[in-house]
Write a protein that holds these residues in place. Structure first.
Motif, PDB file in Angstrom:
ATOM      1  N   GLU A   1     -17.408  -4.646   0.968  1.00 14.03           N
ATOM      2  CA  GLU A   1     -16.456  -5.780   1.631  1.00 14.03           C
ATOM      3  C   GLU A   1     -15.286  -6.103   0.773  1.00 14.03           C
ATOM      4  OE1 GLU A   1     -18.445  -9.172   2.842  1.00 14.03           O
ATOM      5  OE2 GLU A   1     -19.682  -8.042   4.399  1.00 14.03           O
ATOM      6  N   GLN A   2     -15.379  -5.746  -0.662  1.00 11.80           N
ATOM      7  CA  GLN A   2     -14.192  -5.979  -1.560  1.00 11.80           C
ATOM      8  C   GLN A   2     -13.278  -4.794  -1.611  1.00 11.80           C
ATOM      9  OE1 GLN A   2     -13.912  -9.118  -2.641  1.00 11.80           O
ATOM     10  NE2 GLN A   2     -15.684  -9.525  -1.677  1.00 11.80           N
ATOM     11  N   ARG A   3     -13.633  -3.735  -0.929  1.00 10.84           N
ATOM     12  CA  ARG A   3     -12.593  -2.734  -1.064  1.00 10.84           C
ATOM     13  C   ARG A   3     -11.163  -2.964  -0.338  1.00 10.84           C
ATOM     14  NH1 ARG A   3     -16.522   1.997   1.293  1.00 10.84           N
ATOM     15  NH2 ARG A   3     -16.467   0.766   3.041  1.00 10.84           N
ATOM     16  N   ARG A   4     -10.433  -2.589  -1.170  1.00 10.15           N
ATOM     17  CA  ARG A   4      -8.672  -2.706  -0.780  1.00 10.15           C
ATOM     18  C   ARG A   4      -8.057  -1.311  -0.785  1.00 10.15           C
ATOM     19  NH1 ARG A   4     -11.175  -6.458   0.464  1.00 10.15           N
ATOM     20  NH2 ARG A   4     -10.702  -8.750   0.098  1.00 10.15           N
ATOM     21  N   PHE A   5      -7.184  -1.500   0.170  1.00  8.30           N
ATOM     22  CA  PHE A   5      -6.282  -0.169   0.407  1.00  8.30           C
ATOM     23  C   PHE A   5      -4.661  -0.485   0.381  1.00  8.30           C
ATOM     24  CE2 PHE A   5     -10.208  -0.294   2.866  1.00  8.30           C
ATOM     25  CZ  PHE A   5     -10.923   0.912   2.331  1.00  8.30           C
ATOM     26  N   GLU A   6      -3.974   0.420  -0.052  1.00  9.92           N
ATOM     27  CA  GLU A   6      -2.378   0.521   0.132  1.00  9.92           C
ATOM     28  C   GLU A   6      -2.005   0.622   1.422  1.00  9.92           C
ATOM     29  OE1 GLU A   6       1.481   0.807  -0.020  1.00  9.92           O
ATOM     30  OE2 GLU A   6       0.095   0.380  -1.706  1.00  9.92           O
ATOM     31  N   ARG A   7      -1.235  -0.346   1.659  1.00 11.42           N
ATOM     32  CA  ARG A   7      -0.535  -0.698   3.192  1.00 11.42           C
ATOM     33  C   ARG A   7      -0.144   0.445   3.619  1.00 11.42           C
ATOM     34  NH1 ARG A   7       4.484  -1.645   4.560  1.00 11.42           N
ATOM     35  NH2 ARG A   7       5.108  -1.663   2.389  1.00 11.42           N
ATOM     36  N   THR A   8       0.665   1.284   3.075  1.00 11.85           N
ATOM     37  CA  THR A   8       1.483   2.350   3.352  1.00 11.85           C
ATOM     38  C   THR A   8       0.597   3.471   3.499  1.00 11.85           C
ATOM     39  OG1 THR A   8       2.077   3.205   1.201  1.00 11.85           O
ATOM     40  CG2 THR A   8       3.639   1.678   2.313  1.00 11.85           C
ATOM     41  N   ASP A   9      -0.442   3.528   2.734  1.00 14.58           N
ATOM     42  CA  ASP A   9      -1.518   4.808   3.115  1.00 14.58           C
ATOM     43  C   ASP A   9      -2.088   4.662   4.364  1.00 14.58           C
ATOM     44  OD1 ASP A   9      -1.099   5.881   0.527  1.00 14.58           O
ATOM     45  OD2 ASP A   9      -2.956   4.977  -0.268  1.00 14.58           O
ATOM     46  N   LEU A  10      -2.654   3.386   4.643  1.00 12.16           N
ATOM     47  CA  LEU A  10      -3.060   3.065   6.077  1.00 12.16           C
ATOM     48  C   LEU A  10      -1.976   3.547   7.451  1.00 12.16           C
ATOM     49  CD1 LEU A  10      -4.891  -0.303   5.281  1.00 12.16           C
ATOM     50  CD2 LEU A  10      -6.065   1.969   5.325  1.00 12.16           C
ATOM     51  N   HIS A  11      -0.700   3.199   7.139  1.00 16.05           N
ATOM     52  CA  HIS A  11       0.234   3.130   8.118  1.00 16.05           C
ATOM     53  C   HIS A  11       0.469   4.681   8.123  1.00 16.05           C
ATOM     54  CE1 HIS A  11       4.525   1.926   9.525  1.00 16.05           C
ATOM     55  NE2 HIS A  11       4.105   3.068  10.128  1.00 16.05           N
ATOM     56  N   ASN A  12       0.569   5.503   7.164  1.00 17.84           N
ATOM     57  CA  ASN A  12       0.969   7.114   7.467  1.00 17.84           C
ATOM     58  C   ASN A  12      -0.400   7.836   7.962  1.00 17.84           C
ATOM     59  OD1 ASN A  12       3.691   7.221   6.483  1.00 17.84           O
ATOM     60  ND2 ASN A  12       2.833   6.173   4.662  1.00 17.84           N
TER      61      ASN A  12
ATOM     62  N   ASN B   1      -2.352  10.169  14.845  1.00 19.11           N
ATOM     63  CA  ASN B   1      -1.945   9.790  16.441  1.00 19.11           C
ATOM     64  C   ASN B   1      -2.963   8.688  16.734  1.00 19.11           C
ATOM     65  OD1 ASN B   1      -0.160  11.817  15.907  1.00 19.11           O
ATOM     66  ND2 ASN B   1      -0.735  12.989  18.138  1.00 19.11           N
ATOM     67  N   LEU B   2      -3.337   7.703  15.857  1.00 17.15           N
ATOM     68  CA  LEU B   2      -4.311   6.747  16.282  1.00 17.15           C
ATOM     69  C   LEU B   2      -3.444   5.636  16.964  1.00 17.15           C
ATOM     70  CD1 LEU B   2      -6.341   5.987  13.097  1.00 17.15           C
ATOM     71  CD2 LEU B   2      -7.132   7.488  14.947  1.00 17.15           C
ATOM     72  N   PRO B   3      -4.122   4.895  18.138  1.00 18.86           N
ATOM     73  CA  PRO B   3      -3.443   4.016  19.105  1.00 18.86           C
ATOM     74  C   PRO B   3      -3.052   2.630  18.363  1.00 18.86           C
ATOM     75  CG  PRO B   3      -5.578   4.230  19.605  1.00 18.86           C
ATOM     76  CD  PRO B   3      -5.423   5.218  18.314  1.00 18.86           C
ATOM     77  N   SER B   4      -2.382   2.535  17.472  1.00 21.76           N
ATOM     78  CA  SER B   4      -2.192   1.425  16.731  1.00 21.76           C
ATOM     79  C   SER B   4      -1.056   0.896  17.790  1.00 21.76           C
ATOM     80  CB  SER B   4      -1.576   1.572  15.573  1.00 21.76           C
ATOM     81  OG  SER B   4      -0.222   2.224  15.383  1.00 21.76           O
ATOM     82  N   PRO B   5      -0.714  -0.547  17.527  1.00 24.82           N
ATOM     83  CA  PRO B   5       0.299  -1.137  18.520  1.00 24.82           C
ATOM     84  C   PRO B   5       1.715  -0.308  18.110  1.00 24.82           C
ATOM     85  CG  PRO B   5      -0.982  -3.007  17.487  1.00 24.82           C
ATOM     86  CD  PRO B   5      -1.406  -1.759  17.094  1.00 24.82           C
ATOM     87  N   TYR B   6       1.998  -0.137  16.829  1.00 24.47           N
ATOM     88  CA  TYR B   6       3.399   0.561  16.302  1.00 24.47           C
ATOM     89  C   TYR B   6       3.291   2.105  16.993  1.00 24.47           C
ATOM     90  CZ  TYR B   6       6.083   3.270  13.049  1.00 24.47           C
ATOM     91  OH  TYR B   6       7.166   3.952  12.552  1.00 24.47           O
ATOM     92  N   PHE B   7       2.292   2.749  17.005  1.00 22.85           N
ATOM     93  CA  PHE B   7       2.283   4.033  17.645  1.00 22.85           C
ATOM     94  C   PHE B   7       2.551   4.060  19.213  1.00 22.85           C
ATOM     95  CE2 PHE B   7       0.742   8.334  18.676  1.00 22.85           C
ATOM     96  CZ  PHE B   7       1.228   9.159  17.715  1.00 22.85           C
ATOM     97  N   GLN B   8       1.861   3.223  19.460  1.00 23.72           N
ATOM     98  CA  GLN B   8       2.105   2.892  21.245  1.00 23.72           C
ATOM     99  C   GLN B   8       3.556   2.590  21.440  1.00 23.72           C
ATOM    100  OE1 GLN B   8      -1.295   0.068  21.688  1.00 23.72           O
ATOM    101  NE2 GLN B   8      -2.540   2.030  22.710  1.00 23.72           N
ATOM    102  N   ALA B   9       4.075   1.861  20.533  1.00 23.24           N
ATOM    103  CA  ALA B   9       5.393   1.206  20.963  1.00 23.24           C
ATOM    104  C   ALA B   9       6.398   2.332  20.940  1.00 23.24           C
ATOM    105  CB  ALA B   9       5.740   0.293  20.036  1.00 23.24           C
ATOM    106  N   LEU B  10       6.204   3.344  19.858  1.00 23.03           N
ATOM    107  CA  LEU B  10       6.953   4.401  19.603  1.00 23.03           C
ATOM    108  C   LEU B  10       6.851   5.312  20.481  1.00 23.03           C
ATOM    109  CD1 LEU B  10       7.110   5.207  15.728  1.00 23.03           C
ATOM    110  CD2 LEU B  10       8.839   4.457  16.954  1.00 23.03           C
TER     111      LEU B  10
END
Length: 308
Positions: A64-75, A81-90
């Motif tokens: 549960e202590q694992r942490r990730f880079e924000r831009t890695d997850l975004h990219n 092509n995951l259905p994130s709010p960002y991708f759906q908006a685009l």
């Protein structure tokens, strides 16, 4: 019950997604986001996250202590092509852009800007003001401050089907195969990194194209403003060419991304077509990467922009 990750993605796809982000040196990562953020913001659920970790997704900590880079997850999310709010908006914006362009109509958008205090803790009240371009390029009389730091405005964006001529198309082809990518702060203005990896934000190819346009004697300017993609609207940079007295926007990296993500047909939206209708010009030659739209006491204020 959802299908196993191995049934959803072809062999090698997850490895490709991870290998792509590994082009960014680890020194530019800030490991601050948890698994809940990955799922809620970027639609990377627990099973997929574990599969990505098996393929080498950078992280710090365990369990549960694992942490990730924000831009890695975004990219990774957009690559898959995951259905994130960002991708759906685009996706909605790309489809709307295509539909309205086919009809030859203007794009009309109502925007709400909510600014936060630029320097929390200062004495006296905040004094919010929009940049002049917001009023200058909006529907006349539509800009209003409805509450302290809250502004409503209507944007009228033209639409056309212009494909640029051979000289400008040849110029745009220099970056047409670059992949649109959210870069971490350490390489956000690093043209050398983008040349080497073919990963770029909107700023780096804009600067490269402007420099090359000047060398080739093509009249161009740096356009900056908003990429209007309801319900989200973000800061954006692009290049503009002067044609018959008008400035016409181009953004080959964005159009290539739309095509790569399956949002538009590349036959209808090639890299050398104008992006009029999706970008709202507010500034010319901005000195900052993250230029102001609203200021508080003369200082750039954080702003959240919703559009419809």
């Amino acid at each position: 019950m959802s299908a196993p990750v191995t049934d959803v993605y072809a062999p090698g796809t997850l490895q490709e997604a991870v290998d792509r982000i590994l082009r960014v040196p680890d020194e530019h990562r800030t490991f601050a986001k948890d698994a809940a953020f990955a799922e809620q913001t970027w639609a990377i659920g627990p099973a997929l996250l574990e599969a990505l970790l098996d393929h080498g997704l950078p992280h710090r900590g365990e369990g549960e202590q694992r942490r990730f880079e924000r831009t890695d997850l975004h990219n990774i999310s957009t690559y898959l092509n995951l259905p994130s709010p960002y991708f759906q908006a685009l996706t909605r914006k790309a489809r709307s852009m295509d539909e309205v362009a086919r009809k030859g109509e203007q794009h009309l958008h109502a925007l709400e800007l909510r600014a936060d205090c630029a320097e929390p803790g200062h004495t006296g009240e905040c004094t919010f003001a929009t940049i002049p371009g917001l009023n200058r390029h909006s529907e006349p009389g539509s800009l209003r401050e409805t509450a302290p730091g809250v502004f409503s405005v209507r944007a009228q964006l033209p639409s056309n089907s212009l494909v640029f001529d051979e000289d400008r198309s040849d110029l745009l082809s220099l970056v047409a195969d670059w992949e649109l990518y959210v870069l971490p702060d350490g390489v956000i203005e690093d043209e050398g990194f983008s040349r080497e990896t073919r990963l770029a934000n909107c700023l780096i190819p804009t600067r490269l194209l402007l420099r090359e346009a000047e060398r080739r004697g093509i009249r161009a300017r740096h356009g900056a403003g908003l990429l209007v993609a309801p319900p989200y609207t973000t800061l954006h940079h692009w290049v503009e060419f002067e044609l018959d007295g008008d400035w016409v926007p181009a953004d080959p990296v964005l159009l290539t991304a739309f095509s790569r993500w399956g949002m538009t047909d590349p036959a209808d939206w090639p890299y050398n077509r104008s992006v009029a209708g999706i970008v709202w010009h507010l500034l010319t030659w901005p000195p900052e990467v993250f230029f102001p739209v609203v200021r508080d006491r003369g200082v750039q204020a954080p702003v959240h922009i919703a559009s419809r």
